[in-house]
Design an enzyme around this catalytic site. Sequence first.
Site, short mmCIF file in Angstrom:
data_model
loop_
_atom_site.label_atom_id
_atom_site.label_comp_id
_atom_site.label_asym_id
_atom_site.label_seq_id
_atom_site.Cartn_x
_atom_site.Cartn_y
_atom_site.Cartn_z
N CYS A 1 9.45 49.12 2.17
CA CYS A 1 8.65 48.39 1.20
C CYS A 1 9.28 48.50 -0.20
O CYS A 1 9.58 49.62 -0.64
CB CYS A 1 7.23 48.96 1.19
SG CYS A 1 6.21 48.21 -0.09
N LYS B 1 10.67 4.30 2.25
CA LYS B 1 10.44 5.74 2.10
C LYS B 1 11.12 6.24 0.83
O LYS B 1 12.29 5.96 0.61
CB LYS B 1 11.03 6.48 3.29
CG LYS B 1 10.34 6.19 4.60
CD LYS B 1 9.16 7.14 4.78
CE LYS B 1 8.89 7.45 6.21
NZ LYS B 1 9.33 8.65 6.74
N CYS C 1 3.90 46.13 5.10
CA CYS C 1 3.98 47.52 4.66
C CYS C 1 2.70 48.19 5.15
O CYS C 1 1.61 47.77 4.78
CB CYS C 1 4.07 47.60 3.13
SG CYS C 1 3.75 49.28 2.55
N LYS D 1 2.15 4.71 1.61
CA LYS D 1 2.22 5.21 2.98
C LYS D 1 1.66 6.63 2.97
O LYS D 1 2.28 7.55 2.44
CB LYS D 1 3.66 5.19 3.48
CG LYS D 1 3.76 5.48 4.96
CD LYS D 1 5.15 5.12 5.49
CE LYS D 1 5.18 5.11 7.00
NZ LYS D 1 4.88 6.40 7.60
N ASP E 1 0.54 10.17 4.16
CA ASP E 1 1.15 11.09 5.12
C ASP E 1 0.07 11.95 5.77
O ASP E 1 -0.18 13.08 5.37
CB ASP E 1 2.18 11.96 4.39
CG ASP E 1 3.12 12.62 5.37
OD1 ASP E 1 3.10 12.23 6.55
OD2 ASP E 1 3.86 13.53 4.96
N CYS F 1 0.18 51.99 -1.47
CA CYS F 1 1.11 50.97 -1.94
C CYS F 1 0.45 50.17 -3.08
O CYS F 1 -0.58 49.52 -2.87
CB CYS F 1 1.48 50.07 -0.76
SG CYS F 1 2.63 48.77 -1.17
N GLU G 1 0.87 -1.19 0.00
CA GLU G 1 0.00 0.00 0.00
C GLU G 1 0.89 1.22 0.00
O GLU G 1 2.06 1.14 0.37
CB GLU G 1 -0.84 0.04 1.29
CG GLU G 1 -1.90 -1.02 1.34
CD GLU G 1 -2.35 -1.31 2.77
OE1 GLU G 1 -1.96 -0.55 3.69
OE2 GLU G 1 -3.05 -2.29 2.95
N CYS H 1 6.71 50.74 -2.41
CA CYS H 1 6.36 52.14 -2.18
C CYS H 1 7.34 52.85 -1.25
O CYS H 1 7.19 54.04 -0.99
CB CYS H 1 4.94 52.26 -1.64
SG CYS H 1 4.78 51.66 0.04
N TYR I 1 -6.87 1.31 6.39
CA TYR I 1 -5.96 0.27 5.90
C TYR I 1 -5.83 -0.93 6.83
O TYR I 1 -5.03 -1.81 6.56
CB TYR I 1 -4.58 0.84 5.59
CG TYR I 1 -4.00 1.72 6.67
CD1 TYR I 1 -3.65 1.20 7.91
CD2 TYR I 1 -3.80 3.07 6.44
CE1 TYR I 1 -3.13 2.01 8.90
CE2 TYR I 1 -3.28 3.90 7.42
CZ TYR I 1 -2.95 3.36 8.65
OH TYR I 1 -2.44 4.16 9.63
#
Length: 669
Positions: free
Chosen positions: A406, A312, A424, A116, A118, A430, A114, A409, A225
């Site tokens: 920023c 894995k 900002c 795995k 996560d 802006c 199967e 601006c 499972y």
Amino acid sequence: MTKEEAQKEIVELTEKINYHNELYYQKNTSEISDYEFDQLLEKLITLENDFPEFKYPDSPSQRVGGTITKEFETVYHKYPMLSLSNTYSTEELEDFDKRVAKGLNGEPYEYFCELKFDGVALSLTYQNGVLARGVTRGDGTRGDDITNNVKTIRTIPLRLKGDCPQEFEARGEAFLPRENFTRLNREREDIGEEPYANARNTASGTLKMQDSSIVAKRGLDCYLYSMMSDGDGTSTHETSINDLIRLGFNVSPTYAKCANMAEVIDYIHRWETKRLELPLETDGIVIKVNSVKQQNVLGYTAKSPRWAIAFKYKAESAATVLKNITYQVGRTGAVTPVAELQPVFLAGTTVKRASLHNANEIARLDLRIGDTVYVEKGGEIIPKVTGVDHGKRPTGSVSVEYIKNCPECGTALVRYEGEAVHYCPNLTGCPPQIKGRVEHFIQRKAMNIDSLGERTINQLYEKGLVRSPADLYDLTFDDVYQLEGFKDLSTQNLLKGIEASRETEFESVLFALGIRYVGKTVAEKLAGSLLNIDNLANATYEELIEVPEIGERIAQSVLSYFEEPENRREIERLKSAGVQMEIAEKENTAVSAVLSDKTFVVSGVFENFSRDQLKETIKNHGGKVISAISGKLDFLLAGDKMGPAKKEKAEKLGVRIISESDFLKMIEP
Ligand code: IVH
């Protein structure tokens, strides 16, 4: 309604709702509208509240949540939840195969493979075919009872269909499908919240939320499972998988039986890239000996079974050079640093840029321009920089200094207490913030002006025609016609779209304003309780947190929004343009007119009804619900835990304070 009638109706409604749910979720069709479905569900919930003795543990009302669990109870697992030993190479798998062959004394055996998944391991206990408990893995010996949250996962059956052991446990992995994770993050960014880092942690956090109605909205899913019970059980893992399917569980169709290790390795190769197309993250393969008898012969170590192993996949990563760091400014002013990379090929695409999240991340990695960095494509769609090869650091390189102003601006950036992100603060000057606000305003969930897109907004901004959403309503034919790519018809279309948006319901308008933390659901709650923009603009902190689901943070954000004269001006302009600033009269749900012309404030917690239900009932009987206590108020409908200040104020002003039962008497037919 007598008890017997209520029970009969609850049973009938349950059958109907289950039938429509199955059509919708399993057969992808529907025979009734969403509205009709909601009506059935609402009726069931009301009846269950009135007759709690008939609220069954497998009622479909549990899917929408609504329960609040302050603290999850710790429960011991009947069978411990073990982990798997991991391998990263096929050589190690061959070793595992040798150990299995030896353990089975040369007996023939087969494997079951199967993916795995996560996510978050769950244990589900069924008694007499009904879901009795859902528990997290915890430390493997004991976990948290999260039954109410588990019941909101639509693919987990509340009642099973076929024959099954009187009591058994199903185990699986709860997860947040990629699609829902992306949607959730988009919604979060939309209202100025930081996006979640990955789907797994989000799923785990979601399952531990106190309010199950929020869990219900997130759209978790679960792949099962394994199945375990006392007694004989099944003869192979394959049969238990088939049993799970037969009983109505969601089993990922990615499994395969493999006759030997060579077939297992084929399976591993087959899924190496194909797994990226699955709806959830997977980080490897689980290989299990198929025969349960043989599993028992092989047995367990203290931590994991000797009959199973996880292979894995290595996270794909690549090394490349960091050329520069640039900074992006979003609608809310949040600044995101971006790594500009020497293009590198990674997991099927060329990567040129990677997210660096925030200043802390740059400091953590101790990044310098010219560094050789590792990039990885993990659970996130945007690749990320995971490390630096210090051995390759060019001499004389200096640490990156995070920008102070920023990039768009020039305004000095700010960092709010407790937040990792820089902002900002120049909301009105802006450019990306201005354009972002207009883009937010026109989106489908908001004003739904689909004749306008990012490119047109850009042009309108560049030409100085649009500086705020209200400017859209002042656009003339000539303004639009002069834009690149616009002809007669497209101009008319755009203006028609803007025109039509004037009819957008207030709930969506409120969301469209882009008040920080006010997402669509919050906007609906605020609109439903305060009814119009003036009430909202003048609401006090206390009145705001009275609204269901509105907490301190949202209340503060609403208050600061309306403190800005610029925002108030914008609202006045939208109002004059004819945009809806109050909720529309709902269709006629009147039951009587006994409360006509009477005003109510509803406050506190009630025994039999939610505040929303009481408000609805008042309206259905011709009454009016308001939020502020004044001398003109007729009744303060007071529940438990109402603030003492409210009571005092009402008493001082001579407002009648009534209880839930007084109220019910008032509306008795
Ligand atoms: S079987 C003895 N099958 O992996 C443990 N586990 O490291 C047997 N997992 O806690 C578990 N996908 O959360 C099994 N197809 C799968 C799985 C799977 C993911 C997780 C599970 C478990 C962890 C073990």
